[in-house]
Design an enzyme around this catalytic site. Sequence first.
Site, PDB file in Angstrom:
ATOM      1  N   GLY A 454      26.467  60.505 149.950  1.00 38.25           N
ATOM      2  CA  GLY A 454      26.372  59.370 149.298  1.00 38.25           C
ATOM      3  C   GLY A 454      24.515  59.230 149.267  1.00 38.25           C
ATOM      4  O   GLY A 454      24.627  58.682 148.498  1.00 38.25           O
ATOM      5  N   SER A 560      28.596  69.683 144.766  1.00 41.39           N
ATOM      6  CA  SER A 560      28.857  71.010 145.367  1.00 41.39           C
ATOM      7  C   SER A 560      27.324  71.357 145.812  1.00 41.39           C
ATOM      8  O   SER A 560      26.495  70.878 145.339  1.00 41.39           O
ATOM      9  CB  SER A 560      29.644  72.046 144.775  1.00 41.39           C
ATOM     10  OG  SER A 560      29.293  73.705 145.351  1.00 41.39           O
ATOM     11  N   GLY A 562      26.156  70.712 149.491  1.00 38.08           N
ATOM     12  CA  GLY A 562      25.884  70.058 150.609  1.00 38.08           C
ATOM     13  C   GLY A 562      24.798  69.023 150.298  1.00 38.08           C
ATOM     14  O   GLY A 562      24.204  68.600 148.935  1.00 38.08           O
ATOM     15  N   LYS A 610      36.112  71.727 141.422  1.00 31.92           N
ATOM     16  CA  LYS A 610      35.836  71.498 142.654  1.00 31.92           C
ATOM     17  C   LYS A 610      37.025  72.266 143.589  1.00 31.92           C
ATOM     18  O   LYS A 610      36.779  72.777 144.765  1.00 31.92           O
ATOM     19  CB  LYS A 610      35.179  70.210 142.455  1.00 31.92           C
ATOM     20  CG  LYS A 610      34.586  70.210 144.531  1.00 31.92           C
ATOM     21  CD  LYS A 610      33.864  71.214 144.375  1.00 31.92           C
ATOM     22  CE  LYS A 610      33.266  70.822 145.616  1.00 31.92           C
ATOM     23  NZ  LYS A 610      33.748  69.706 146.782  1.00 31.92           N
ATOM     24  N   HIS A 613      36.973  75.883 143.410  1.00 34.16           N
ATOM     25  CA  HIS A 613      35.942  76.127 143.890  1.00 34.16           C
ATOM     26  C   HIS A 613      35.603  76.023 145.728  1.00 34.16           C
ATOM     27  O   HIS A 613      35.435  76.983 146.652  1.00 34.16           O
ATOM     28  CB  HIS A 613      35.019  74.817 143.553  1.00 34.16           C
ATOM     29  CG  HIS A 613      33.460  74.809 144.589  1.00 34.16           C
ATOM     30  ND1 HIS A 613      33.211  74.729 145.844  1.00 34.16           N
ATOM     31  CD2 HIS A 613      32.433  75.327 144.538  1.00 34.16           C
ATOM     32  CE1 HIS A 613      31.660  74.719 146.124  1.00 34.16           C
ATOM     33  NE2 HIS A 613      31.970  75.177 145.473  1.00 34.16           N
ATOM     34  N   ASN A 614      36.043  75.177 146.087  1.00 35.64           N
ATOM     35  CA  ASN A 614      36.468  75.122 147.810  1.00 35.64           C
ATOM     36  C   ASN A 614      37.875  76.097 147.976  1.00 35.64           C
ATOM     37  O   ASN A 614      37.078  76.063 149.101  1.00 35.64           O
ATOM     38  CB  ASN A 614      37.226  73.658 148.360  1.00 35.64           C
ATOM     39  CG  ASN A 614      36.196  72.692 148.038  1.00 35.64           C
ATOM     40  OD1 ASN A 614      35.014  72.868 147.556  1.00 35.64           O
ATOM     41  ND2 ASN A 614      35.803  71.164 148.792  1.00 35.64           N
ATOM     42  N   GLU A 617      35.580  78.998 148.218  1.00 39.10           N
ATOM     43  CA  GLU A 617      34.766  78.966 149.280  1.00 39.10           C
ATOM     44  C   GLU A 617      35.322  79.192 151.187  1.00 39.10           C
ATOM     45  O   GLU A 617      34.742  80.068 151.258  1.00 39.10           O
ATOM     46  CB  GLU A 617      34.183  77.850 149.902  1.00 39.10           C
ATOM     47  CG  GLU A 617      32.761  77.758 150.666  1.00 39.10           C
ATOM     48  CD  GLU A 617      32.638  75.459 150.420  1.00 39.10           C
ATOM     49  OE1 GLU A 617      33.531  75.336 151.715  1.00 39.10           O
ATOM     50  OE2 GLU A 617      32.332  75.205 149.424  1.00 39.10           O
TER      51      GLU A 617
END
Length: 736
Positions: A454, A560, A562, A610, A613-614, A617
């Site tokens: 954030g 995404s 990081g 997402k 996606h994870n 990953e």
Amino acid sequence: MFTSKSLPERVTVVSTSRLAMNDGAFRLHVREALLKSGNAQAVDEQFLNLFQYLPGDFSSPEFYQALKVKLDQVDIDWGVCTNKLFYFAVPPNAYAVLFQGLARVRLNEPCSSATGWTRILVEKPYGSTLPEAETINALLEKHFRPEQVYRIDHYLGKQAVQNILSFRFSNTFLEPSWSREFVERVEVRIHEKITIEGRGAFYDQVGALLDVGQNHALQLLALVAMEHPSSLNANVIWQKRTEILEALRPVTDSAAQTFRAQYEGYREQPGVATDSTTETFFRVTTTLDHPRWRGVPIIIEGGKNLPADDKQVIVTFKHPTPCLCPPGQHYQTKAHFRLAPNPGVAIQFWSRKSGSTTELQERWLTFDYPADEQQRYLAEYAQLLSEAIMGNQLLFISGREALASWRFVDPIRQAWKTMGRPQTYAPQTLPNTPTVPAKEKVQTIGMVGLGKMGLNLSLRLAEKRWSVAGFDPQAKSVQGVSVVDSLSSLVEQLPSPKVVWLMVPHQVVDQTLFGKVGLASLLHKGDIVIDGGNSYYRDSIRRAKKLSIKGIKFIDVGVSGGPGGARYGPSLMVGGQRQDVEQVEHLFLDLALSDGYQFFPGHGAGHFVKMVHNGIEYGMMQAVAEGFTILKKSSFKLDLAKVAEVYNHGSVIESRLMEWLRRGLVLHGPDFKGVSGTVAHTGEGEWTVKTAKALKVQTKIIEASLQFRKLSAKKPSYTAKILSALREQFGGHASR
């Protein structure tokens, strides 16, 4: 073509229409036309004898039988299977009967499977409505193979238009800046000084938008905006141009995004209806749903009876920030692709005035073609005919392009029918196009959650000139962010419509939204909540429904990259209702890495993408960790950091994960001393496996990688150390 000896050795031109003439009368007609146009050098018997004439009614089956007999006779006279090129200079409503008539007598087929070809040249417009265009295209595809069809847009025959491709892709100095990162707007302008020139009956059925917008202007846009083609093969170029035309964002507010006008005296022209609402000038503003151009205004305008011929594409680059120029002065670079009155390319740039320390002056880098508009027009058609004879489709358009253009233009024309009369303008003047104030863009946002992600998102937005108000019970003052002490204080700082971004753990989203003093009780109808955390997509669907009861809009975003990505440009997977997303799309464009933003319609779609996606990953990280465990256990004394380095330069497994692993090896050494052999796991992998089972999809790799992480709590390992080091590098997670 005849006088330059560029025609084939044997040519016969068979001309057809309803007029009652014989060969001699038609040749006299050709002779008079040549003399009138100043082409007396072609008036000799050898040239005139190329022409034959066949009268007939296109709607009559007997006409096509007679045409076949006449063309078969040429084959007999020459003793060969001749090549046949049909050129249709007819209204769109005649296409269907012509295509079907030719097919009925098999003139759509070559006379031999071994030699000879049959091709057709089709003039624009390809219909007068989208359904009509779709019908014409279907008939073409039914009766002719793709390689037989040559759809004309005569602008593609212009040297200046062809040069757009050459200039862009043969010179690299502008191409790196040819995107939304550097371009402020793209304007396509086709202004003509001439009137409708006696074509009232035709023009009144067409109008400026169809006359030059639906074809010429959109083709120019496609050439300027298209991606680099792999070759100059016609199919490759067609595909690249089509991608741009299909990416045109539909006009959703015709009153704000379009303008039309009619020059005074137009309705008095022969063939024009006395109550005509046909436009002789138009202006359309839109953008492209394309990664390179998303958010860049596209302005298309054209018309008749204007002050001067002005046909060009202007690409305006953004004002540099900071600008090293005198205070209060504004300098921008522009690239002009000019078709008329001076065809060529011109780059406007700025340099320091002689003898001055700061003052700049306008300079131009130019390339021009010789000027002679009439001869250029004739040359365009000579080239198009020549290319069709040679079988080169590069200078023509595909059916997909034509239909994509129609899908953009037809809704505008339909909307205009309900908008009353167009405005008027005096002949030889530019219409007074109203400046419609742009909708005020929200540039203030509330960020709930100022952890690693954030905070970095907030700092990136602050750099993009956003005003960010932040709330986090653990947060102290942050430079660039106005930190407040409560949700209510946060909401009070935001202008309406209020936009609040949640970057909190999924376990506390409901409390943040629906708690006693949650956002649902603080926000009002029209406000927007964006959940950018890793929430389960079904929860996002539920939350969207619950908020919609109060009229609060909900957008779910998978983020995404990081903490580093959040700071310098993440990948954003956005879900929700299209109109809600478009309202704050500039937010996502400002945040995301270039080409790193995509919208997926439907609440929960962003978090679903997402989540998967994870899961992927998990599997990728597991494979990397297992592979490097094998390398570590081998009898070779391998430098694992160097292995990661070479893997990450041109190999099939090159990836950001490999770079993060290299960094982890450099930081912790090949034994990963001090790094935990137990690897943590969060909910996303579990959600992916759960969803796959519900969808009856096997996910053996993802499920096995999830189980490995769970078991690592009891059985720490070197492989788990690699996973922990990877999580530390890209996510900032603790590795010890």
